[in-house]
Design a protein around this motif. Structure first.
Motif, short mmCIF file in Angstrom:
data_model
loop_
_atom_site.label_atom_id
_atom_site.label_comp_id
_atom_site.label_asym_id
_atom_site.label_seq_id
_atom_site.Cartn_x
_atom_site.Cartn_y
_atom_site.Cartn_z
N ILE A 45 102.41 -14.17 32.78
CA ILE A 45 102.53 -14.82 31.48
C ILE A 45 103.25 -16.14 31.68
O ILE A 45 104.49 -16.22 31.66
CB ILE A 45 103.29 -13.93 30.47
CG1 ILE A 45 102.76 -12.48 30.50
CG2 ILE A 45 103.19 -14.52 29.07
CD1 ILE A 45 101.29 -12.34 30.18
N SER A 104 108.81 -19.36 32.15
CA SER A 104 108.81 -20.56 31.30
C SER A 104 109.22 -21.75 32.16
O SER A 104 110.04 -21.61 33.07
CB SER A 104 109.76 -20.40 30.12
OG SER A 104 111.10 -20.23 30.56
N GLU A 155 104.33 -8.66 25.25
CA GLU A 155 103.95 -8.32 26.63
C GLU A 155 104.98 -7.38 27.24
O GLU A 155 104.63 -6.41 27.93
CB GLU A 155 103.83 -9.59 27.47
CG GLU A 155 102.78 -10.58 26.99
CD GLU A 155 101.35 -10.06 27.13
OE1 GLU A 155 101.14 -9.09 27.90
OE2 GLU A 155 100.46 -10.62 26.48
N LEU A 156 106.26 -7.65 27.01
CA LEU A 156 107.31 -6.78 27.52
C LEU A 156 107.24 -5.40 26.88
O LEU A 156 107.38 -4.37 27.57
CB LEU A 156 108.68 -7.40 27.28
CG LEU A 156 109.06 -8.56 28.20
CD1 LEU A 156 110.22 -9.35 27.64
CD2 LEU A 156 109.40 -8.03 29.59
N ILE A 185 109.32 -18.38 23.33
CA ILE A 185 109.63 -17.22 24.18
C ILE A 185 109.29 -15.94 23.43
O ILE A 185 108.63 -15.03 23.97
CB ILE A 185 111.11 -17.23 24.59
CG1 ILE A 185 111.39 -18.36 25.59
CG2 ILE A 185 111.55 -15.87 25.14
CD1 ILE A 185 110.87 -18.14 26.98
N CYS A 226 106.93 -13.17 33.74
CA CYS A 226 106.98 -14.10 32.62
C CYS A 226 107.78 -15.33 33.07
O CYS A 226 108.97 -15.20 33.40
CB CYS A 226 107.66 -13.47 31.42
SG CYS A 226 106.83 -12.00 30.76
N TRP A 284 106.34 -13.65 25.00
CA TRP A 284 106.84 -12.61 25.92
C TRP A 284 107.13 -11.25 25.29
O TRP A 284 106.97 -10.23 25.95
CB TRP A 284 108.12 -13.10 26.61
CG TRP A 284 107.90 -14.21 27.58
CD1 TRP A 284 106.71 -14.79 27.95
CD2 TRP A 284 108.92 -14.90 28.32
NE1 TRP A 284 106.93 -15.79 28.86
CE2 TRP A 284 108.27 -15.88 29.11
CE3 TRP A 284 110.30 -14.80 28.39
CZ2 TRP A 284 108.96 -16.74 29.96
CZ3 TRP A 284 111.00 -15.64 29.23
CH2 TRP A 284 110.34 -16.60 30.01
N ILE A 307 111.56 -11.90 34.69
CA ILE A 307 111.68 -12.97 33.70
C ILE A 307 112.28 -14.18 34.39
O ILE A 307 113.37 -14.11 34.94
CB ILE A 307 112.59 -12.53 32.53
CG1 ILE A 307 112.10 -11.22 31.92
CG2 ILE A 307 112.67 -13.64 31.50
CD1 ILE A 307 110.71 -11.27 31.34
#
Length: 307
Positions: A204, A185, A228-229, A221, A183, A225, A160
């Motif tokens: 992602i 951002s 997917e997590l 978020i 992931c 996410w 992350i």
């Protein structure tokens, strides 16, 4: 079990110049903050050790690793790339930062610590397989992930990355490895202007417009996410913990505050509780306003430590 705080004084010796934002003062500001608030009493301080070169070569080609050692100057400073400066203590600091990442994985996987934070520099998430970038030499989070997969035998990990800059190096390294969910951002369009358009099931990307504020950040978020997590079911969560999306940070234009970093850490702790046996390794990336950085890391550490 306490949260491990892994660091080394020699990570402050790497100095790219008095005007460079990625400065030794970053680590000192964090340490001062946790001492002033006495959070340090609830952490397990571990001295970082130099990385085994084999761990780095799982991520970067041997020629790249050798070239970095060869070009490091014995005095003065040189540019490894337009943003990334080397001086005589640089590679020792980089090897300690990568070594801390490996130690953190070992400490968490062995059950010695429930989770870990690496207060190290230089950062790593911009370093691609063959390329220094954005103040980064070794991709520390990638070294940690490969160690978890190849040495500890995990089948699935998640990385992350909430730094304000996209983790292009991490995407470059893992875009074809479905064991690793990445992931990231980031403010967009913005540096590093690469890898933001990678479309793979395990990558992602979450581009954010300039001036995105905390509530919008949180909603995006969760939407991008969480499923997917949950589908990936990571056995270990690794965090590229950049705090430069803070509204007071000089390097970008997102508008988060320290409570947003607390929120995202709480979300990840919750995911780790269900899928990862509470196992989290967090590694410092960006964050260049010293007060904002120190206060945000304090929030992050409080949640990891169970407060």
């Amino acid at each position: 079990m306490k949260t491990a705080y892994i660091s080394h004084h020699d990570c402050t010796l790497h100095n790219m110049g008095p005007e460079h934002p990625e400065s030794p003062a970053r680590l000192m500001a964090i340490l001062d903050q946790i001492q002033d608030t006495r959070l340090n009493q609830d952490l397990d301080f571990i001295r970082a050790e130099l990385v085994n070169p084999d761990h780095v070569r799982r991520v970067h080609p041997a020629t790249y690793v050798e070239q970095l050692d060869l070009i490091q100057p014995k005095k003065g400073r040189i540019y490894a790339d337009p943003d990334t400066i080397m001086m005589p203590d640089t590679m020792r600091a980089a090897k300690l930062a990568a070594g801390a990442a490996v130690q953190a994985v070992d400490a968490v996987m062995s059950g010695q610590n429930k989770n870990a934070f690496c207060a190290t520099r230089p950062p790593g998430h911009h370093a691609e397989r063959n390329k220094t970038m954005g103040f980064c030499f070794y991709n520390n989070i990638a070294v940690a992930a490969k160690h978890a997969l190849d040495f500890h035998g995990l089948d699935r990990v998640a990385i992350i990355d909430f730094d304000v800059h996209q983790g292009n190096g991490t995407v470059d390294i893992f875009q074809d490895d479905p064991r690793v969910l990445v992931c990231s951002s980031f403010q967009h369009p913005y540096y590093p202007y690469s890898h933001h358009a990678v479309h793979k099931p395990n990558i992602i990307n979450l581009p954010l417009e300039a001036h995105t504020q905390g509530l919008s950040f949180r909603n995006k978020i969760e939407k991008a996410w969480l499923n997917e997590l949950q589908n990936h079911k990571p056995q270990l969560i690794l965090i590229s913990a950049g705090f430069d999306a803070h509204k007071n940070d000089p390097m970008a234009d997102l508008e988060l505050d320290k409570t947003d970093y607390r929120w995202i850490t709480e979300m990840l702790v919750d995911v780790a509780k269900y899928y990862s046996n509470d196992r989290i390794v967090s590694i410092l990336e960006g964050g260049y306003n010293l007060k904002a950085l120190a206060e945000s890391v304090e929030q992050h550490l409080e949640v990891l430590a169970g407060f």
